[in-house]
Design an enzyme around this catalytic site. Structure first.
Site, PDB file in Angstrom:
ATOM      1  N   ASP A 108       0.826  -1.202   0.000  1.00  0.00           N
ATOM      2  CA  ASP A 108       0.000   0.000   0.000  1.00  0.00           C
ATOM      3  C   ASP A 108       0.864   1.256   0.000  1.00  0.00           C
ATOM      4  OD1 ASP A 108       0.340   0.775   2.813  1.00  0.00           O
ATOM      5  OD2 ASP A 108      -0.835  -1.017   3.261  1.00  0.00           O
TER       6      ASP A 108
HETATM    7  N1  URA Z   1       0.073  -5.432   4.829  1.00  0.00           N
HETATM    8  C1  URA Z   1      -0.311  -4.138   4.809  1.00  0.00           C
HETATM    9  O1  URA Z   1      -1.034  -3.689   5.699  1.00  0.00           O
HETATM   10  N2  URA Z   1       0.117  -3.357   3.807  1.00  0.00           N
HETATM   11  C2  URA Z   1       0.921  -3.806   2.822  1.00  0.00           C
HETATM   12  O2  URA Z   1       1.294  -3.053   1.924  1.00  0.00           O
HETATM   13  C3  URA Z   1       1.306  -5.156   2.860  1.00  0.00           C
HETATM   14  C4  URA Z   1       0.869  -5.954   3.868  1.00  0.00           C
END
Ligand code: URA
Length: 247
Positions: A108
C-alpha cells in the site's frame, strides 16, 4: 515469455513499447532499423527479436521482463489508487509493453520494501500460489507498546479481520522492542498487516516488507525507488524456501 518464433517487425516493436505500429513504419523508411545487419525492408517482415537493432541497439528485454524493486513510501501500485505510480521509477517505454509489467501482489501507499514486477504470468502465479510456500516478512513499528499476547493470537489461526469470511492463516510474530516487531505472513490479503494489528487494538505506524521468501531486501542493496532486472528462474531460486523449512 520467450520470443523464439519470427513475428512481424511492427508488432514486435509495438509490444516491446517502442511506439505504435505506425511509428515503426516511419522508422523503417528512415533506415533506423536493421534485421540481421541489413536495413529492414517492411513492417510486415517476419523477424526474430535477437536479429533486430533499433538505431544500432539490441531490443530491450525481448524475452520478458522481471524486476525486484525497492518500493519507497508514497507511491501506489495500482492505476485505481490516487497518487504517483511506482511505474514512474521505470523507463517510460516499459509502460507500453504487452504483456504488461505488473506487480506481484501490492504494497500500500505508505508501505515500503521489496516488490517483484513481472510480465510473466507463470512466475506471478508461482510467487503467489500457497503451494510454493513463499512467505512475506514485514518489519512493523507500532503506535502502542506490544501487550505480550500478540504472538499467540497471530499464531493461533483464528484471528478474524473485519469484512473477511475466513480467519487469517497462522502468522509468526517476533517482538524486537516495545513497539517493534517482525511478522511473517503466508497469505496476502488487502492491508493485512495493518488490519491484523488493528484487530487487536494497535496501529501500525511504519511498515516495510523486508523479505519475499528467502530473499531479503538488505541483500539486494537496492535504495528506495531503485530496481534490478532478474531472470525468473534465478528469482524463484532466491525466494524459494529450503525443503527443511517447509516440513
Ligand atoms: N500489509 C499491509 O497492511 N500493507 C501492505 O502493503 C502489505 C501488507
Amino acid at each position: 515469455m520467450s520470443r523464439r518464433k519470427p513475428e512481424r517487425l511492427d508488432r514486435l516493436l509495438a509490444n516491446l513499447g517502442y511506439g505504435s505500429r505506425k511509428d515503426v513504419g516511419h522508422w523503417v523508411k528512415e533506415g533506423l532499423i536493421t534485421v540481421d545487419g541489413r536495413l529492414a525492408k517492411s513492417v510486415s517482415q517476419k523477424v526474430l527479436a535477437e536479429t533486430v537493432r533499433v538505431e544500432g541497439e539490441p531490443l530491450d528485454h525481448p524475452d520478458g521482463l522481471t524486476l525486484i524493486y525497492h518500493k519507497p513510501t508514497g507511491s501506489v501500485c495500482s492505476h485505481k489508487e490516487m497518487g504517483v505510480l511506482i511505474y514512474a521509477d521505470f523507463p517510460e517505454q516499459w509502460s507500453d509493453r504487452k504483456p504488461p509489467l505488473s506487480s506481484v501482489g501490492r504494497l500500500d501507499k505508505e508501505t515500503s520494501g521489496l516488490l517483484v514486477l513481472t510480465d510473466d504470468g507463470h512466475l506471478n502465479h508461482h510467487l503467489t500460489s500457497p503451494k510454493h510456500h513463499i512467505s512475506k516478512t514485514y518489519a512493523v513499528r507500532l503506535d502502542s507498546p506490544l501487550s505480550g499476547n500478540e504472538q499467540e493470537i497471530f499464531a493461533g489461526g483464528s484471528l478474524m479481520l473485519e469484512g473477511d469470511e475466513k480467519p487469517c492463516l497462522p502468522a509468526e510474530m517476533r517482538a524486537l522492542g516495545e513497539r517493534k516487531a517482525t511478522l511473517v505472513l503466508h497469505e496476502g490479503r488487502y492491508h493485512q498487516v495493518r488490519r491484523m494489528f488493528a484487530a487487536i487494538g494497535n496501529r501500525v505506524t511504519t511498515l516495510t516488507r523486508t523479505h519475499i521468501g528467502a530473499l531479503s531486501l538488505d541483500e539486494t542493496n537496492l535504495a528506495p525507488g531503485t530496481y534490478q532486472t532478474i531472470e525468473p528462474e534465478a528469482l524463484i531460486k532466491r525466494v524459494s524456501p529450503r525443503e527443511e523449512d517447509i516440513h
